[in-house]
Design a protein around this motif. Structure first.
Motif, PDB file in Angstrom:
ATOM      1  N   ARG A 189       8.527  13.431  31.588  1.00  0.00           N
ATOM      2  CA  ARG A 189       8.939  12.167  30.960  1.00  0.00           C
ATOM      3  C   ARG A 189       8.359  11.972  29.568  1.00  0.00           C
ATOM      4  N   GLY A 190       7.751  12.990  29.015  1.00  0.00           N
ATOM      5  CA  GLY A 190       7.145  12.881  27.687  1.00  0.00           C
ATOM      6  C   GLY A 190       5.635  12.982  27.767  1.00  0.00           C
ATOM      7  N   TRP A 191       4.967  12.495  26.729  1.00  0.00           N
ATOM      8  CA  TRP A 191       3.508  12.596  26.655  1.00  0.00           C
ATOM      9  C   TRP A 191       2.841  11.625  27.613  1.00  0.00           C
ATOM     10  N   GLU A 192       1.844  12.124  28.338  1.00  0.00           N
ATOM     11  CA  GLU A 192       1.066  11.293  29.235  1.00  0.00           C
ATOM     12  C   GLU A 192      -0.051  10.613  28.457  1.00  0.00           C
ATOM     13  N   ILE A 193      -0.639   9.577  29.041  1.00  0.00           N
ATOM     14  CA  ILE A 193      -1.760   8.883  28.397  1.00  0.00           C
ATOM     15  C   ILE A 193      -2.909   9.877  28.250  1.00  0.00           C
ATOM     16  N   PRO A 194      -3.436  10.031  27.030  1.00  0.00           N
ATOM     17  CA  PRO A 194      -4.529  10.984  26.805  1.00  0.00           C
ATOM     18  C   PRO A 194      -5.765  10.663  27.640  1.00  0.00           C
ATOM     19  N   LYS A 195      -6.458  11.716  28.033  1.00  0.00           N
ATOM     20  CA  LYS A 195      -7.693  11.590  28.812  1.00  0.00           C
ATOM     21  C   LYS A 195      -8.879  12.042  27.954  1.00  0.00           C
ATOM     22  N   ASP A 196     -10.020  11.433  28.205  1.00  0.00           N
ATOM     23  CA  ASP A 196     -11.234  11.762  27.453  1.00  0.00           C
ATOM     24  C   ASP A 196     -11.639  13.216  27.657  1.00  0.00           C
ATOM     25  N   VAL A 197     -12.126  13.832  26.593  1.00  0.00           N
ATOM     26  CA  VAL A 197     -12.754  15.140  26.670  1.00  0.00           C
ATOM     27  C   VAL A 197     -14.239  14.893  26.493  1.00  0.00           C
ATOM     28  N   VAL A 198     -15.020  15.264  27.494  1.00  0.00           N
ATOM     29  CA  VAL A 198     -16.461  15.051  27.433  1.00  0.00           C
ATOM     30  C   VAL A 198     -17.093  16.259  26.750  1.00  0.00           C
ATOM     31  N   ASN A 246       2.748  24.385  23.309  1.00  0.00           N
ATOM     32  CA  ASN A 246       3.191  23.095  22.749  1.00  0.00           C
ATOM     33  C   ASN A 246       3.233  21.948  23.757  1.00  0.00           C
ATOM     34  N   ASN A 247       2.553  22.093  24.885  1.00  0.00           N
ATOM     35  CA  ASN A 247       2.554  21.049  25.900  1.00  0.00           C
ATOM     36  C   ASN A 247       1.227  20.325  26.034  1.00  0.00           C
ATOM     37  N   THR A 248       0.265  20.645  25.168  1.00  0.00           N
ATOM     38  CA  THR A 248      -1.044  19.994  25.195  1.00  0.00           C
ATOM     39  C   THR A 248      -1.493  19.745  23.760  1.00  0.00           C
ATOM     40  N   LEU A 249      -1.996  18.543  23.521  1.00  0.00           N
ATOM     41  CA  LEU A 249      -2.547  18.205  22.204  1.00  0.00           C
ATOM     42  C   LEU A 249      -3.979  17.726  22.373  1.00  0.00           C
ATOM     43  N   LEU A 250      -4.852  18.193  21.498  1.00  0.00           N
ATOM     44  CA  LEU A 250      -6.206  17.683  21.389  1.00  0.00           C
ATOM     45  C   LEU A 250      -6.157  16.619  20.304  1.00  0.00           C
ATOM     46  N   LEU A 251      -6.629  15.425  20.615  1.00  0.00           N
ATOM     47  CA  LEU A 251      -6.478  14.265  19.736  1.00  0.00           C
ATOM     48  C   LEU A 251      -7.812  13.657  19.348  1.00  0.00           C
ATOM     49  N   PRO A 275       0.821  -1.201   0.000  1.00  0.00           N
ATOM     50  CA  PRO A 275       0.000   0.000   0.000  1.00  0.00           C
ATOM     51  C   PRO A 275       0.864   1.265   0.000  1.00  0.00           C
ATOM     52  N   THR A 276       0.309   2.326  -0.496  1.00  0.00           N
ATOM     53  CA  THR A 276       0.995   3.600  -0.561  1.00  0.00           C
ATOM     54  C   THR A 276       0.958   4.291   0.800  1.00  0.00           C
ATOM     55  N   ILE A 277       2.095   4.856   1.209  1.00  0.00           N
ATOM     56  CA  ILE A 277       2.136   5.642   2.443  1.00  0.00           C
ATOM     57  C   ILE A 277       1.490   6.986   2.143  1.00  0.00           C
ATOM     58  N   GLU A 278       0.549   7.381   3.004  1.00  0.00           N
ATOM     59  CA  GLU A 278      -0.179   8.631   2.798  1.00  0.00           C
ATOM     60  C   GLU A 278      -0.001   9.526   4.017  1.00  0.00           C
ATOM     61  N   GLU A 279       0.235  10.818   3.795  1.00  0.00           N
ATOM     62  CA  GLU A 279       0.351  11.788   4.879  1.00  0.00           C
ATOM     63  C   GLU A 279      -0.848  12.724   4.822  1.00  0.00           C
ATOM     64  N   THR A 280      -1.554  12.858   5.955  1.00  0.00           N
ATOM     65  CA  THR A 280      -2.786  13.648   5.994  1.00  0.00           C
ATOM     66  C   THR A 280      -2.874  14.465   7.279  1.00  0.00           C
ATOM     67  N   ASN A 281      -3.885  15.299   7.357  1.00  0.00           N
ATOM     68  CA  ASN A 281      -4.260  16.046   8.559  1.00  0.00           C
ATOM     69  C   ASN A 281      -3.123  16.872   9.175  1.00  0.00           C
ATOM     70  N   PRO A 282      -2.498  17.763   8.411  1.00  0.00           N
ATOM     71  CA  PRO A 282      -1.428  18.573   8.996  1.00  0.00           C
ATOM     72  C   PRO A 282      -1.956  19.583  10.012  1.00  0.00           C
ATOM     73  N   VAL A 283      -1.234  19.715  11.113  1.00  0.00           N
ATOM     74  CA  VAL A 283      -1.539  20.704  12.143  1.00  0.00           C
ATOM     75  C   VAL A 283      -0.223  21.372  12.515  1.00  0.00           C
ATOM     76  N   ILE A 284      -0.177  22.685  12.419  1.00  0.00           N
ATOM     77  CA  ILE A 284       1.032  23.430  12.747  1.00  0.00           C
ATOM     78  C   ILE A 284       0.876  24.030  14.143  1.00  0.00           C
ATOM     79  N   SER A 285       1.944  24.001  14.921  1.00  0.00           N
ATOM     80  CA  SER A 285       1.900  24.587  16.261  1.00  0.00           C
ATOM     81  C   SER A 285       1.733  26.100  16.169  1.00  0.00           C
ATOM     82  N   ALA A 286       1.284  26.706  17.261  1.00  0.00           N
ATOM     83  CA  ALA A 286       1.036  28.151  17.280  1.00  0.00           C
ATOM     84  C   ALA A 286       2.283  28.963  16.959  1.00  0.00           C
TER      85      ALA A 286
END
Length: 141
Positions: free
Chosen positions: A100-109, A71-76, A1-12
């Motif tokens: 220590r790096g990225w923490e396990i993401p938590k749900d956003v209600v 740059n310390n929080t990501l919405l996923l 399969p072809t590698i595809e790059e999508t959904n670019p998001v640039i930091s502030a």
């Protein structure tokens, strides 16, 4: 399969580019989307992209929706199980970068959020504003 790059998001600050790669042998799950990123060096050139790794890349389709100004929080996209490996269904999560790096993401209600499987089939993007949830289709049906 072809590698595809999508959904670019640039930091502030314009120095980090997040995107997802599909079908990449270096992905956690090669047939699914993993989050990758590239950092702009001091000469203004983009460094070689790196897989962001676990726990942000699990066994599901992973992608960044937005990055905080510091740059310390990501919405996923999607929800994460507490083991940092398993998916936990459709929805939105938030991840914090710790010492220590990225923490396990938590749900956003999101009040009144309903996942419609057809949205992914018909290229519908979901945008949140202060006043309401907005669906936008970039594909004519």
């Amino acid at each position: 399969p072809t590698i595809e790059e999508t959904n670019p998001v640039i930091s502030a600050d314009g120095n980090i580019l997040y995107f997802d790669r599909k079908n990449n042998p270096a992905n956690v799950e090669t047939d699914k989307d993993d989050i990758w990123y590239s950092v702009k060096d001091r000469n203004g050139k983009w460094e070689q992209a790196k897989n962001i790794g676990r726990p942000l890349n699990n066994k599901d389709y992973n992608f960044v929706i937005s990055s905080s100004p510091d740059n310390n929080t990501l919405l996923l996209g999607n929800k994460y199980a507490s083991d940092g490996v398993s998916p936990n269904g459709a929805g939105v999560s938030i991840a914090q970068k710790g010492l220590r790096g990225w923490e396990i993401p938590k749900d956003v209600v999101i009040e009144d959020y309903v996942n419609n499987v057809y949205s992914s089939l018909f290229n519908v993007d979901i945008f949140l504003s202060i006043e309401k949830l907005v669906l936008y289709s970039h594909k004519v049906l």
